[in-house]
Design an enzyme around this catalytic site. Structure first.
Site, PDB file in Angstrom:
ATOM      1  N   GLY A  82       1.103  28.622   9.989  1.00  0.00           N
ATOM      2  CA  GLY A  82       1.864  27.806  10.869  1.00  0.00           C
ATOM      3  C   GLY A  82       3.106  27.645  10.186  1.00  0.00           C
ATOM      4  O   GLY A  82       4.088  26.657  10.798  1.00  0.00           O
ATOM      5  N   ALA A 104      -1.110  35.136   9.317  1.00  0.00           N
ATOM      6  CA  ALA A 104      -0.492  33.501   9.050  1.00  0.00           C
ATOM      7  C   ALA A 104       0.835  33.859   8.572  1.00  0.00           C
ATOM      8  O   ALA A 104       1.157  34.539   7.517  1.00  0.00           O
ATOM      9  CB  ALA A 104      -1.414  32.838   7.918  1.00  0.00           C
ATOM     10  N   GLY A 105       1.812  32.809   8.814  1.00  0.00           N
ATOM     11  CA  GLY A 105       3.129  32.738   8.513  1.00  0.00           C
ATOM     12  C   GLY A 105       4.156  33.740   9.104  1.00  0.00           C
ATOM     13  O   GLY A 105       5.574  33.398   8.914  1.00  0.00           O
ATOM     14  N   ASN A 119       0.344  33.929  15.979  1.00  0.00           N
ATOM     15  CA  ASN A 119      -0.047  32.538  16.886  1.00  0.00           C
ATOM     16  C   ASN A 119       1.044  31.730  16.939  1.00  0.00           C
ATOM     17  O   ASN A 119       1.758  31.747  17.935  1.00  0.00           O
ATOM     18  CB  ASN A 119      -1.538  32.248  16.349  1.00  0.00           C
ATOM     19  CG  ASN A 119      -1.894  31.076  17.180  1.00  0.00           C
ATOM     20  OD1 ASN A 119      -2.879  30.175  16.964  1.00  0.00           O
ATOM     21  ND2 ASN A 119      -1.307  30.591  18.313  1.00  0.00           N
ATOM     22  N   THR A 120       1.267  30.805  15.943  1.00  0.00           N
ATOM     23  CA  THR A 120       2.100  29.953  16.054  1.00  0.00           C
ATOM     24  C   THR A 120       3.686  30.266  16.629  1.00  0.00           C
ATOM     25  O   THR A 120       4.230  29.723  17.387  1.00  0.00           O
ATOM     26  CB  THR A 120       2.435  29.220  14.769  1.00  0.00           C
ATOM     27  OG1 THR A 120       1.026  28.666  14.212  1.00  0.00           O
ATOM     28  CG2 THR A 120       3.383  28.168  14.665  1.00  0.00           C
ATOM     29  N   LYS A 169     -13.704  36.852  12.506  1.00  0.00           N
ATOM     30  CA  LYS A 169     -12.677  36.621  11.343  1.00  0.00           C
ATOM     31  C   LYS A 169     -13.107  35.257  10.581  1.00  0.00           C
ATOM     32  O   LYS A 169     -13.496  34.239  10.791  1.00  0.00           O
ATOM     33  CB  LYS A 169     -11.384  36.159  12.094  1.00  0.00           C
ATOM     34  CG  LYS A 169     -10.178  35.860  11.097  1.00  0.00           C
ATOM     35  CD  LYS A 169      -8.958  35.175  11.838  1.00  0.00           C
ATOM     36  CE  LYS A 169      -8.050  34.736  10.943  1.00  0.00           C
ATOM     37  NZ  LYS A 169      -6.799  33.993  11.206  1.00  0.00           N
TER      38      LYS A 169
END
Length: 259
Positions: free
Chosen positions: A158, A184-185, A206-207, A97
């Site tokens: 994040g 992301a986000g 993830n986050t 990635k």
């Protein structure tokens, strides 16, 4: 009927990709990956230490998962290429990635440097998934350069703010022939479902999972949301209208029948 995510000729069962940063304990990562049936897992190369069993994150990732190291920390194409080569030499495989970020405040990806790194690594037989600002023309150039998929951000890394780039992502889904994976986000399962309803091939989370009070239960919620969103997309969502459309005929009311 089978519905696989296909990347670089490989059939992937799970459309929920998992990142491994921010988890309070590494043991939780293994539980999360198992509960979602994860097939592709991202990891920062700096967290891989094969000489130390206590610190090696690979010990917590099932062997059945495709490991996709990211080039986190790279500020330009040259650094991204170096990290990718190091990951491959360390035995992490040829999935990569690409992350090229020189912006320290908002952590937004550099599309130009990302394209340069993609061109180099695709020629070296890496399976390249570039993380990018959603831009149709750049996405097309990434595909021409050999990207196996494109990964536009939904909002800053994040932030848990959701898919603020929705309309741009929707255009990419319509125009790009390789999988479009929102990365992301994404902060909630409903936002993941929204991506899948638009026709995105997958999402990377993830986050939102890692910092949840119960990461394992949150991971399960995300899995169900991704599956529901994909099913809705395949079923065919109805058209959106600015006007009301009665679900039952507006004729034959009871007061009319009595006359």
């Amino acid at each position: 009927m089978s519905d696989f995510l296909e990347i670089a000729g490989q059939k992937i069962e799970s459309r929920l990709l998992i990142g491994t940063g921010k988890f309070p304990q590494k043991g939780v990562i293994k539980e999360v990956l198992e509960v979602v049936g994860a097939a592709i897992v991202t990891v920062a190369l700096r967290r891989v230490d094969k000489e130390s069993a206590d610190e090696n994150i690979l010990d917590y990732i099932p062997k059945s998962c495709i490991l996709m190291p990211n080039t986190s920390g790279a500020r330009d194409a040259a650094e991204a290429v170096r990290i990718a080569r190091l990951a491959k030499a360390a035995g992490c495989g040829n999935w990569i990635k690409i992350e090229v970020i020189a912006d320290n405040k908002y952590l937004l990806p550099d599309n130009i440097e990302t394209l340069k790194a993609t061109e180099i690594l695709a020629k070296e037989d890496f399976i390249v998934l570039p993380y990018m600002n959603p831009d149709l023309m750049v996405a097309k150039r990434l595909v021409d350069a050999g990207a196996a998929a494109v990964m536009p951000l939904g909002s800053p890394i994040g932030s848990n703010r959701g898919v603020k780039t929705k309309e741009l992502v929707r255009i990419m889904v319509d125009e790009i022939k390789v999988p479009v994976i929102v990365d992301a986000g994404i902060g909630s399962p409903s936002q993941a479902a929204q991506c899948m309803e638009m026709g995105c091939a997958a999402v990377l989370v993830n986050t939102a999972i890692a910092i949840a009070q119960d990461p394992v239960s949150m991971a399960k919620a995300f899995r169900k949301a991704v599956e529901a969103g994909r099913l809705a997309y395949r079923a065919g969502l109805g058209p959106v209208s600015d006007k009301a459309n009665a679900s039952s005929p507006l004729t034959g009311f009871l007061r009319d029948e009595k006359k």
